[in-house]
Design an enzyme around this catalytic site. Structure first.
Site, PDB file in Angstrom:
ATOM      1  CE  LYS A 244      11.856  -1.513  -6.046  1.00 66.69           C
ATOM      2  NZ  LYS A 244      12.732  -2.475  -6.758  1.00 66.69           N
TER       3      LYS A 244
ATOM      4  CD1 TRP B  67      -0.010  -5.472  -3.792  1.00 65.86           C
ATOM      5  CD2 TRP B  67       0.059  -6.506  -1.818  1.00 65.86           C
ATOM      6  NE1 TRP B  67       0.576  -6.697  -3.980  1.00 65.86           N
ATOM      7  CE2 TRP B  67       0.632  -7.352  -2.790  1.00 65.86           C
ATOM      8  CE3 TRP B  67      -0.003  -6.948  -0.497  1.00 65.86           C
ATOM      9  CZ2 TRP B  67       1.128  -8.613  -2.481  1.00 65.86           C
ATOM     10  CZ3 TRP B  67       0.495  -8.206  -0.191  1.00 65.86           C
ATOM     11  CH2 TRP B  67       1.047  -9.019  -1.190  1.00 65.86           C
TER      12      TRP B  67
ATOM     13  CD  GLU C 165      18.610 -10.967  -8.737  1.00 66.29           C
ATOM     14  OE1 GLU C 165      18.070 -11.637  -7.839  1.00 66.29           O
ATOM     15  OE2 GLU C 165      18.176  -9.864  -9.095  1.00 66.29           O
TER      16      GLU C 165
ATOM     17  NE  ARG D 254       4.634   2.068  -1.183  1.00 63.68           N
ATOM     18  CZ  ARG D 254       5.466   2.128  -0.161  1.00 63.68           C
ATOM     19  NH1 ARG D 254       6.633   2.730  -0.302  1.00 63.68           N
ATOM     20  NH2 ARG D 254       5.155   1.611   1.004  1.00 63.68           N
TER      21      ARG D 254
ATOM     22  CB  CYS E 136      -0.872   0.038   1.246  1.00 63.79           C
ATOM     23  SG  CYS E 136      -1.849  -1.431   1.476  1.00 63.79           S
TER      24      CYS E 136
ATOM     25  CE  LYS F 228      15.071  -9.196 -10.884  1.00 61.64           C
ATOM     26  NZ  LYS F 228      15.724  -9.196  -9.623  1.00 61.64           N
TER      27      LYS F 228
ATOM     28  CG  ASN G  83       1.545   0.692   4.050  1.00 58.47           C
ATOM     29  OD1 ASN G  83       1.322  -0.508   3.920  1.00 58.47           O
ATOM     30  ND2 ASN G  83       2.667   1.263   3.668  1.00 58.47           N
ATOM     31  N   GLY G  84      -0.283  -1.357   6.243  1.00 61.11           N
ATOM     32  CA  GLY G  84       0.137  -2.263   7.319  1.00 61.11           C
ATOM     33  C   GLY G  84      -0.982  -3.235   7.640  1.00 61.11           C
TER      34      GLY G  84
ATOM     35  CD  GLU H  47      11.302 -10.139  -9.489  1.00 61.84           C
ATOM     36  OE1 GLU H  47      10.568  -9.802  -8.557  1.00 61.84           O
ATOM     37  OE2 GLU H  47      12.508  -9.849  -9.515  1.00 61.84           O
TER      38      GLU H  47
ATOM     39  CG  HIS I 225      22.567 -35.350  -6.459  1.00 61.83           C
ATOM     40  ND1 HIS I 225      23.045 -36.578  -6.088  1.00 61.83           N
ATOM     41  CD2 HIS I 225      23.664 -34.573  -6.659  1.00 61.83           C
ATOM     42  CE1 HIS I 225      24.364 -36.549  -6.042  1.00 61.83           C
ATOM     43  NE2 HIS I 225      24.766 -35.345  -6.393  1.00 61.83           N
TER      44      HIS I 225
HETATM   45  O1  M6R Z   1      13.597  -3.974  -0.495  1.00 66.12           O
HETATM   46  P1  M6R Z   1      14.272  -5.284  -0.248  1.00 66.12           P
HETATM   47  O2  M6R Z   1      15.615  -5.384  -0.900  1.00 66.12           O
HETATM   48  O3  M6R Z   1      14.334  -5.660   1.203  1.00 66.12           O
HETATM   49  O4  M6R Z   1      13.341  -6.343  -0.961  1.00 66.12           O
HETATM   50  C1  M6R Z   1      13.603  -7.714  -0.867  1.00 66.12           C
HETATM   51  C2  M6R Z   1      12.784  -8.483  -1.872  1.00 66.12           C
HETATM   52  O5  M6R Z   1      11.416  -8.282  -1.642  1.00 66.12           O
HETATM   53  C3  M6R Z   1      13.119  -8.070  -3.306  1.00 66.12           C
HETATM   54  O6  M6R Z   1      14.468  -8.239  -3.602  1.00 66.12           O
HETATM   55  C4  M6R Z   1      12.284  -8.883  -4.300  1.00 66.12           C
HETATM   56  O7  M6R Z   1      12.703 -10.217  -4.302  1.00 66.12           O
HETATM   57  C5  M6R Z   1      12.361  -8.261  -5.689  1.00 66.12           C
HETATM   58  N1  M6R Z   1      11.080  -8.296  -6.306  1.00 66.12           N
HETATM   59  C6  M6R Z   1      13.296  -8.957  -6.580  1.00 66.12           C
HETATM   60  O8  M6R Z   1      13.387  -8.358  -7.820  1.00 66.12           O
END
Ligand code: M6R
Length: 608
Positions: free
Chosen positions: A603, A75, A481, A27, A2, A485, A101-102, A488, A504
């Site tokens: 985000k 959200w 990583e 976000r 949010c 990418k 928010n929260g 997501e 394995h």
């Molecule tokens: O803001 P942060 O680095 O703590 O966020 C951690 C993860 O939520 C963040 O890296 C998430 O995995 C991203 N969507 C990856 O691209």
């Protein structure tokens, strides 16, 4: 997650709120709304879906007149993303509007109590209890009612509140959820992050947990949890609105990928002075380092993968045991952490709820906390013993890119710094490693320049629904990583495997045409990875190899090759990840995905 905005001043509030909300879109959200005070009433507009829907509903804010108000991007947590569940929520008597928010953890108990007293709930949200609570406690004093209501809440909340009896006032309350005040001239603001403020003011006031603020056009009064007025410093926001705009790119993600040479340069520059590493105010002498018997890195998502890459560098150079713990696990693990542990916390946003909780848990057990954070003034930065800012600038795309690479740089610098303090490297090696670090911004640019073929590669592979990434050691870290990418933003099932693990189990999944991205940068282990390439090829895989320029051996083994310029192998991940980011980006583009705002993702994950 949010996003909240608040405004009071001389401008029409609704357009300011809508513009602020559009800056918070990144976000992640599924509905949006605003409430504006006007002639003793609250003008309310809220709708499921994008800000564009809210713009249409309100005729760009024109049909919600007034000069003070609050806005929200939701959200969904409690209750589906619907018009009714969208914020703001209004008290039964129509006097108060609230955005949140929260998560209000005790909302069910409060809801039962309020229902028994005759309050009628319109939504399924946890938030609505706050509006009714404030109404219940209101006897003519807005601040007192807010304080009483807040004292009943358990959980995390950033709140924005307006009351029809105080047409120029917006209240902002912070508890375990980000909220920043923006100080203007004749107008004042608040928002979940500075991207929503920077078009209007560069003067920010960071609220601490438990603090709240009465925001009026001619001033902001901040109170502590007991309601005592307190003085807060004003911090200067150091970047411009252009930094939070696309600047000609189709997507923020592509812009942020391309910004990496510059972002990494900004991370390195302030840390190297006269050939020595200076980690801002972080100081640990040799004796203090020797008193540390392990380093624990904690983070979530990509930040945890940066931690994995950093772990190899720190262990190799410092010979200290390093573990990387997912924050969501560490917080409940009853961890073996004490005053001999150095905890390194990685977070782009500095607001990730799990990471904050894990960090608090470790701090209570005596660990010294060094955080690596991008967002200035964020919760993690403020709770750490020391913070190293990555100085990557605002990262808007949900998928992190420059956030990750700049974290890597600080981990590498930390590794060299610590190895030197521990006497594990000599001055020649120190100088050599530092000179390799200095080359990285240029090498990142060369990596971009060498990889014009990635869109064609994406075109070749985008229809596949499963992609595997394999590599060993540092290569394996970059695989994690790269796979995240792709997952997501393109919704392709992608998994990273330590290449030696394939046989394995996972190799059973390889069939004719399965794409396997093989990282072959760790040359000490190259032969081993080559064997794994041969194994998957024998089962029909199409191999895309990632290698250093000049590796001709790989040509005989792989179907496609992506080259990066040669660098110190320990630091290779910072370059390796760039073509993987581009691959994910172009695959997502081919698949027609919403690249900057992938479905179901936010985000900054500010709830558990
Ligand atoms: O803001 P942060 O680095 O703590 O966020 C951690 C993860 O939520 C963040 O890296 C998430 O995995 C991203 N969507 C990856 O691209």
């Amino acid at each position: 997650m949010c996003g909240i905005v608040g405004y009071t001043g001389t401008q029409a509030a609704a357009p300011v709120l809508l513009s602020g909300l559009s800056k918070l879109e990144y976000r992640g959200y599924d509905s949006a709304g605003i409430a504006v005070l006007n002639e003793g009433k609250i003008g309310l507009a809220k709708v499921k879906g994008k800000i564009a829907n809210l713009m249409e509903l309100t005729d760009s804010g024109k049909n919600v007149p007034g000069f003070a108000g609050i806005g929200h991007t939701r959200w969904a947590t409690h209750g589906a993303p619907t018009d009714v569940n969208a914020h703001p929520h209004i008290s039964s008597d129509g006097r108060f509007a609230i955005v949140h928010n929260g998560i209000i953890e005790n909302f069910a108990v409060l809801r039962d109590e309020l229902t028994a007293k005759g309050y009628e709930f319109l939504s399924d949200t946890d938030t609505e209890v706050v509006a009714h609570l404030i109404e219940m406690y209101y006897t003519g004093n807005f601040k007192a009612a807010v304080m009483k209501a807040v004292s009943r809440l358990e959980g995390s909340y950033a709140l924005g509140i307006v009351c029809t009896d105080e047409p120029e006032t917006v209240f902002a309350v912070r508890e375990k959820s980000p909220l920043i005040l923006g100080a203007g001239i004749g107008e004042n603001f608040f928002a979940s992050d500075v991207t929503a403020l920077v078009a209007y003011t560069k003067n920010a006031i960071y609220l601490e947990d438990g603090e709240f603020a009465e925001v009026k056009p001619d001033g902001i009064t901040v109170y502590d949890a007991a309601g005592r007025e307190i003085t807060k410093p004003i911090s200067r926001i150091t970047w411009d609105i252009e930094a939070a705009e696309k600047g000609g790119y189709d997507h923020f993600m592509l812009k942020e990928i391309m910004e990496q040479p510059r972002a990494v340069q900004a991370t390195i520059d302030p840390r190297i002075k006269n050939g020595r590493i200076h980690l801002d105010d972080f100081e640990m002498d040799s004796a203090e380092f020797k008193n540390i018997n392990k380093i624990v890195i904690t983070a979530c998502g990509s930040a945890s993968y940066a931690g994995q890459a950093g772990r190899y560098a720190i262990e190799k150079l410092c010979r200290i045991p390093v573990t990387v713990e997912l924050a969501s696990e560490l917080r409940y693990a009853d961890p073996l952490i004490d005053e001999h542990t150095l905890l390194i916390v990685l977070s782009q946003s500095g607001e990730t709820a799990d990471t904050i909780a894990a960090m608090k848990e470790c701090k209570e057990r005596g660990a010294r906390v060094l955080s690596i954070v991008n967002v200035v003034g964020s919760t993690i930065a403020r709770l750490s013993d020391d913070t190293l800012y990555t100085w990557a600038g605002p990262e808007i795309a949900v998928a992190t890119t420059k956030g990750y690479t700049t974290q890597l740089i600080l981990l590498y610098l930390f590794a060299i710094y610590a190895a030197d303090k521990l006497g594990r490297i000599d001055s020649a090696e120190y100088d050599r490693l530092l000179s390799e670090i200095r080359k990285i911004p240029n090498l990142l640019q060369r990596t971009i320049d060498m990889n014009h073929d990635v869109p064609a590669l994406a075109k070749k592979y985008y229809t596949h629904n499963d992609v595997y990434f394999i590599g060993r050691n540092t290569d394996y870290a970059a695989c994690m990583e790269g796979a995240l990418k792709l997952k997501e933003i393109s919704y392709v099932h992608a998994e990273a495997y330590a290449a030696g693990e394939l046989k394995h189990g996972t190799i059973a999944l390889i069939e004719t045409g399965t794409p396997v991205v093989a990282l072959c940068l760790n040359e000490a282990l190259a032969e081993k990875t080559m064997s794994n390439i041969i194994e998957v090829k024998a089962r029909g895989a199409e191999v895309i190899a990632l290698a250093f320029k000049g590796n001709t051996e790989i040509i005989k083994k792989a179907d496609d090759i992506v080259y990066i310029p040669r660098t110190e192998p320990l630091f290779a991940d910072v370059l390796a990840v760039l073509p993987l980011q581009l691959f994910a980006y172009y695959v997502a583009k081919e698949r027609g995905c919403d690249i900057d705002k992938p479905k179901n993702l936010a985000k900054s994950v500010t709830v558990e």
